[in-house]
Design an enzyme around this catalytic site. Structure first.
Site, PDB file in Angstrom:
ATOM      1  CB  CYS A   1      -0.889  -0.013   1.215  1.00  0.00           C
ATOM      2  SG  CYS A   1       0.102   0.043   2.679  1.00  0.00           S
TER       3      CYS A   1
ATOM      4  CG  ASP B   1       4.018  -9.319   5.627  1.00  0.00           C
ATOM      5  OD1 ASP B   1       5.073  -9.966   5.516  1.00  0.00           O
ATOM      6  OD2 ASP B   1       3.387  -8.872   4.651  1.00  0.00           O
TER       7      ASP B   1
ATOM      8  CE1 TYR C   1      -3.165 -10.147   0.722  1.00  0.00           C
ATOM      9  CE2 TYR C   1      -5.246  -8.993   0.982  1.00  0.00           C
ATOM     10  CZ  TYR C   1      -3.947  -9.226   1.384  1.00  0.00           C
ATOM     11  OH  TYR C   1      -3.434  -8.525   2.443  1.00  0.00           O
TER      12      TYR C   1
ATOM     13  CG  HIS D   1      -1.328  -9.015   5.010  1.00  0.00           C
ATOM     14  ND1 HIS D   1      -1.170  -8.942   3.656  1.00  0.00           N
ATOM     15  CD2 HIS D   1      -0.089  -8.905   5.543  1.00  0.00           C
ATOM     16  CE1 HIS D   1       0.112  -8.797   3.359  1.00  0.00           C
ATOM     17  NE2 HIS D   1       0.790  -8.778   4.486  1.00  0.00           N
TER      18      HIS D   1
END
Ligand code: ADP
Ligand code: SF4
Length: 684
Positions: free
Chosen positions: A29, A267, A171, A174
């Site tokens: 991001c 992460d 995806y 996370h």
């Protein structure tokens, strides 16, 4: 190229496409997303120009019912979103790299604040998005919803292909997507074919992979991003149990496995808590479970660690987000044998904070990050000098070092005077605090670069006075003399000096960094709210003090939420026996105690203590600048600029940026207008 690292430049087949090398910018991001597509395209293109063989988007919403507003992520809701993403894919291709797109259906992780759609989840459950404390719940997705979701995902994959992308993601990472929520025993209590056994919980992910392969697999690679460990023990996916089993189950279905740990704070762990390669134990077995290429991350900044990860059979592609932000030209520098020029990420997560704060990405090490389109800045190039002017930079902290370096890169003759024997300013001092050693890279990279510039001369041990400067005849001066922590406790919301502040046992962060070591019971009062209060509390606790960390904020190290560190800091401090007193304001300091007020009840609280450390406002060291000002008026000086903490104390990233900006703007005409381009909606 150094032969040792040739392995990193081998092409890798990923399904129907070929990555030109092993440098893989994983999705990250950036605070720009769908709102600033030109800025985004220019930023990604810079990475491709710097040699990253694959450059991916951030998470891209595939449907309006998966809306993560107010965050600025990518969007591919319908055909109208294709052009904005197509300019990124095209920009990346122009430099010979592959473009990847991470399609996401957020489910309970999207508050749908913009679309007002009802979010979908495996079961009826509270939204887990945003602050983590958002009102509202998601609805249980029934079979029809899941069929619809598959259609949306398929349509998004086709649009991604039309936009020009080479790698299309499914995806499940996370904790941020419905396919991952379906995998999780915490969220999935279903009794239909999507619940119960792992094969059932993985059904949606399997279907999405199959749909995507069928839709675009002829020309696009299909990647899966999977969290193989949530670091939640038995409550979550673990790499030795279900993380491994999911990969086994779907092993040959995707063209690429992109594996990491969850959640985002794990992460993107900061250097304070994790070192290079920290994810290796979690992803180590993935390659043995699949014949498909594997990409993994771990804040790899050195070619040695990258090449070793490939040679040891851990990964085929070296994933990186932050190392590619700090140095978009990292691969090119390795290729050219210029390893010492790599601008190594310091692991501070200021880049992450920009996304959390909904503003364009920024970076402590790389002041050009996020400025590629709006200011036209390039991380490796800068406009040449405009004249033969000689320049003096006073102060060798991050602002002065970067200013001198960038002016030197422009070709100016620069003298950099630093009062202390060793340059580095606040970074030199702060990097000696617990966990912050890697921050030294801010200094090291700049000193290496300055060392290569014959036109920049460093004068350590040279405290400069106004008279010295004028006598030496410098016409252009940049003052980067830093700031000093206040001794009187004045700070946010506390405009009066704190009573009793002048006593010998009342210290500041500068005192501690200068070697003062309080003993016994110590109150650290943090009205700064980022790392300093917590780090000092940690240091003093490790030195055997009984520490109380008090702060007016609702949480200790409040702002560290935006760098994903707050919870870890709190846990660590509690583990060290530090007593935490959030929502407490310091009113007065006595000879052997302090008086605080509980901010919620207003009740007075007395605390026995032998020393107090005030982490409050800082005062800019701007006296030299003000002494020099008259010389500007009577033309003994032609230019004078105050930069960095000496102008306004701030975070290190801002000091580096200020130094860089000043160097870029030197001898350029000043404009009253907005000095950068702004992406505005076009009104037809
Ligand atoms: P910034 O973050 O803005 O770069 P720092 O506090 O890190 O600020 O660095 C300021 C540096 O300036 C310190 O290393 C300090 O020793 C140096 N300095 C301050 N005053 C003078 C001076 N008069 N002459 C030379 N160096 C100075
Ligand atoms: Fe690394 Fe910090 Fe830059 Fe992020 S902001 S890329 S963590 S140096």
């Amino acid at each position: 190229m150094q032969n040792d690292f040739a392995i990193l430049f081998e092409p890798v087949q990923i399904g129907p496409v070929v990555a030109p090398n092993r440098f893989y910018q994983v999705p990250h991001c950036n605070g720009m997303g769908h709102r600033m597509p030109r800025s985004l395209a220019a930023m990604r293109a810079t990475k491709a120009a710097g040699g990253w063989g694959v450059v991916c988007t951030e998470e891209v919403e595939i449907h309006h019912s998966s809306d993560v507003a107010p965050y600025n992520e990518g969007r591919l809701w319908d055909d109208g979103d294709i052009p904005a993403l197509a300019i990124m894919a095209e920009a990346v291709h122009r430099h010979g790299a592959l473009a990847g797109i991470e399609l996401v259906y957020s489910g309970a992780n999207g508050s749908n604040l913009f679309s007002r759609a009802t979010a979908l989840a495996p079961r009826p459950m509270a939204l887990i998005s945003g602050s983590g404390f958002e009102p509202g719940q998601a609805r249980r997705a029934d079979r029809e919803d899941l069929r619809a979701l598959r259609r949306w995902h398929r349509a998004a994959a086709l649009r991604a292909k039309r936009a020009g992308f080479d790698i299309v993601y499914c995806y499940a990472g996370h904790g941020l997507s419905l396919p991952m929520h379906m995998l999780s025993r915490r969220f999935n209590d279903r009794t239909d074919e999507y619940g119960g056994s792992l094969a059932n919980r993985a059904r949606l992910l399997r279907e999405l992979i199959e749909d995507t392969k069928e839709a675009v697999g002829d020309s696009c690679a299909v990647a899966v991003r999977l969290a193989v460990d949530e670091l939640l023990g038995d409550d979550g996916i673990t790499h030795h149990d279900e993380g491994r089993a999911i990969v086994e189950l779907l092993a040959e279905l995707p063209d690429l496995w992109d594996v990491n740990v969850s959640d985002w704070s794990n992460d993107s762990a900061t250097s304070r808590f994790a070192k290079e390669g920290y994810q290796e134990p979690y992803i180590a077995t993935v390659k043995s479970l699949t014949s498909k290429p594997v990409v993994g991350v771990g804040r790899y900044t050195t070619p040695e660690a990258m090449a070793a990860a490939v040679r040891r059979g851990l990964v085929d592609l070296v994933g990186a987000a932050r190392p590619s932000i700090a140095d978009p030209f990292l691969p090119e520098k390795i290729r050219a044998g210029r390893v010492e020029d790599i601008r190594e990420c310091v692991g501070c997560n200021i880049c992450v904070s920009a996304d959390s704060k909904l503003v364009p990405i920024r970076c402590t090490q790389n002041p050009t990050m996020g400025e590629e389109w709006r200011r036209g800045w390039h991380p490796e190039q800068i406009a040449p000098r405009k004249s033969d002017a000689e320049v003096l930079v006073v102060g060798g902290g991050p602002a002065g070092l970067e200013c001198a370096r960038a002016l030197g890169q422009r070709g100016y003759r620069v003298a950099l005077a630093e009062a202390r024997r060793e340059p580095g300013g606040r970074v030199l001092r702060e990097a000696r605090l617990p966990g912050l050693a890697e921050w030294r890279r801010v200094i090291d990279w700049r000193l290496t670069q300055i060392g290569k510039l014959a036109n920049v001369e460093l004068f350590p041990g040279s405290p400069m006075r106004a008279a010295d400067i004028l006598e030496a005849g410098y016409a252009h001066v940049f003052v980067a003399t830093g700031a000093t922590w206040r001794r009187d406790g004045v700070g946010r919301g506390q405009w009066r000096p704190i009573a009793g502040h002048g006593q010998a046992h009342v210290l500041t962060p500068d005192d501690i960094m200068d070697g003062r070591a309080p003993a016994g019971r110590v109150l650290v009062y943090d009205n700064d709210h980022f790392y300093m209060g917590g780090v000092l509390a940690e240091r003093l606790a490790r030195q055997g003090c009984h520490v109380t960390l008090a702060t007016p904020a609702p949480l200790v190290s409040y702002w560290a939420q935006y760098t994903l560190e707050q919870e870890r800091i709190q846990r660590q401090l509690l583990g060290l026996g530090v007593a935490l007193a959030p929502q407490h304001t310091l009113l007065a300091i006595g000879a052997a105690g302090a008086e605080l007020a509980d901010a919620s009840s207003g009740r007075a609280v007395d605390l026995d203590c032998d020393a107090v450390v005030l982490v409050t406002d800082r005062l800019p060291n701007d006296a030299l600048y003000h002494e020099l000002r008259p010389a500007l008026a009577d033309r003994r000086l032609r230019s004078l600029r105050l930069i960095g903490d000496a102008a306004a104390p701030h975070i290190i990233a801002q000091a580096v940026f200020a130094g860089h900006l000043a160097a870029r703007e030197f001898e350029e005409p000043a404009a009253d207008e907005t000095p950068f381009r702004v992406e505005r909606a076009l009104l037809a």
